[in-house]
Design a protein around this motif. Structure first.
Motif, PDB file in Angstrom:
ATOM      1  N   GLY A  75      43.580-101.814   2.906  1.00 37.47           N
ATOM      2  CA  GLY A  75      43.150-102.918   3.739  1.00 37.47           C
ATOM      3  C   GLY A  75      41.650-103.112   3.796  1.00 37.47           C
ATOM      4  N   GLN A  76      40.887-102.213   3.148  1.00 41.78           N
ATOM      5  CA  GLN A  76      39.430-102.333   3.178  1.00 41.78           C
ATOM      6  C   GLN A  76      38.830-102.453   1.777  1.00 41.78           C
ATOM      7  N   GLU A  77      39.176-101.498   0.901  1.00 41.87           N
ATOM      8  CA  GLU A  77      38.547-101.492  -0.417  1.00 41.87           C
ATOM      9  C   GLU A  77      39.404-100.740  -1.429  1.00 41.87           C
ATOM     10  N   PHE A  78      39.485-101.309  -2.627  1.00 43.17           N
ATOM     11  CA  PHE A  78      40.086-100.631  -3.776  1.00 43.17           C
ATOM     12  C   PHE A  78      39.125-100.810  -4.938  1.00 43.17           C
ATOM     13  N   GLU A  92      45.409-116.494   3.107  1.00 45.22           N
ATOM     14  CA  GLU A  92      46.186-116.417   4.339  1.00 45.22           C
ATOM     15  C   GLU A  92      47.207-115.277   4.208  1.00 45.22           C
ATOM     16  N   ALA A  93      46.712-114.046   4.378  1.00 46.13           N
ATOM     17  CA  ALA A  93      47.541-112.838   4.328  1.00 46.13           C
ATOM     18  C   ALA A  93      46.724-111.704   4.930  1.00 46.13           C
ATOM     19  N   THR A  94      47.404-110.623   5.279  1.00 41.63           N
ATOM     20  CA  THR A  94      46.704-109.488   5.877  1.00 41.63           C
ATOM     21  C   THR A  94      45.941-108.706   4.804  1.00 41.63           C
ATOM     22  N   PRO A  95      44.871-108.020   5.214  1.00 39.03           N
ATOM     23  CA  PRO A  95      44.145-107.184   4.258  1.00 39.03           C
ATOM     24  C   PRO A  95      45.050-106.127   3.612  1.00 39.03           C
ATOM     25  N   GLU A  96      45.976-105.576   4.380  1.00 35.81           N
ATOM     26  CA  GLU A  96      46.867-104.537   3.852  1.00 35.81           C
ATOM     27  C   GLU A  96      47.803-105.082   2.778  1.00 35.81           C
ATOM     28  N   ALA A  97      48.357-106.264   3.015  1.00 33.03           N
ATOM     29  CA  ALA A  97      49.260-106.873   2.023  1.00 33.03           C
ATOM     30  C   ALA A  97      48.505-107.177   0.725  1.00 33.03           C
ATOM     31  N   LEU A  98      47.291-107.673   0.845  1.00 31.09           N
ATOM     32  CA  LEU A  98      46.495-107.996  -0.339  1.00 31.09           C
ATOM     33  C   LEU A  98      46.075-106.733  -1.080  1.00 31.09           C
ATOM     34  N   TYR A  99      45.688-105.712  -0.331  1.00 33.68           N
ATOM     35  CA  TYR A  99      45.352-104.420  -0.935  1.00 33.68           C
ATOM     36  C   TYR A  99      46.536-103.898  -1.749  1.00 33.68           C
ATOM     37  N   TYR A 133      37.604-104.436  -5.202  1.00 39.46           N
ATOM     38  CA  TYR A 133      38.197-105.447  -4.324  1.00 39.46           C
ATOM     39  C   TYR A 133      37.890-105.028  -2.901  1.00 39.46           C
ATOM     40  N   GLN A 134      37.287-105.942  -2.135  1.00 37.64           N
ATOM     41  CA  GLN A 134      36.989-105.682  -0.737  1.00 37.64           C
ATOM     42  C   GLN A 134      37.694-106.733   0.109  1.00 37.64           C
ATOM     43  N   PHE A 135      38.152-106.306   1.286  1.00 35.03           N
ATOM     44  CA  PHE A 135      38.987-107.141   2.145  1.00 35.03           C
ATOM     45  C   PHE A 135      38.343-107.249   3.522  1.00 35.03           C
TER      46      PHE A 135
END
Length: 160
Positions: free
Chosen positions: A82-85, A18-25, A98-100
């Motif tokens: 927010g998409q991939e690292f 439960e978080a945005t893709p950008e925050a997790l990235y 890591y994919q979001f």
């Protein structure tokens, strides 16, 4: 000395957070932060003047398992906030990714690892002698991905 095949062609684990893709990235693309997330990695820092995740940037990571300590140098191969690292570890030839994927008010994060080149003899010897063998360490890495994503979830969903 000849190269031997990598232990596994690929592994992946996914978890909804439960978080945005950008925050997790932002959390997973900072090598210093990985020490908070990974059971094996204790942290890291950017090299060669790099200050953040861009393709081609390099970082040094530090790792531990029991009494064994080692470091690696990795190169960022994908950096789309927010998409991939993704990065490749130089010594082992492993690509970590890591994919979001947005999912309602949260994000499904997938962590994966795959061989980007044959598993070098020296990496196999290190794993065999100091980490209990390639098969056992592969199992630990798979379990570690699940633990990393759970720690990421706990961190991202905490109220502070």
């Amino acid at each position: 000395m000849t190269d031997v095949p990598a232990p596994d062609p690929a592994d992946s684990v996914s978890l909804r957070i439960e978080a945005t893709p950008e925050a997790l990235y932002d959390l997973v693309s900072d090598p210093a932060n990985m020490g908070r997330l990974s059971p094996e990695c204790t942290g890291g820092h950017w090299l060669d003047g790099a200050t953040g995740p861009v393709v081609g940037a390099r970082f040094k990571g530090t790792n531990k398992r029991g009494f064994v300590r080692w470091s690696t140098k990795s190169t960022v191969v994908a950096a789309e906030r927010g998409q991939e690292f993704a990065f490749e570890v130089g010594d082992s030839g492993t690509r970590w990714r890591y994919q979001f994927q947005p999912d309602g008010s949260g994000t499904v994060v997938t962590e994966s690892r795959a061989a980007s080149k044959p598993y070098p003899f020296i990496a196999k010897a290190f794993t065999t002698v100091l980490l209990g063998g390639v098969e056992g360490h592969t199992k630990e890495l798979r379990e570690g991905m699940a633990a990393t994503l759970q720690r990421l979830k706990d961190l991202a969903e905490s109220p502070t």
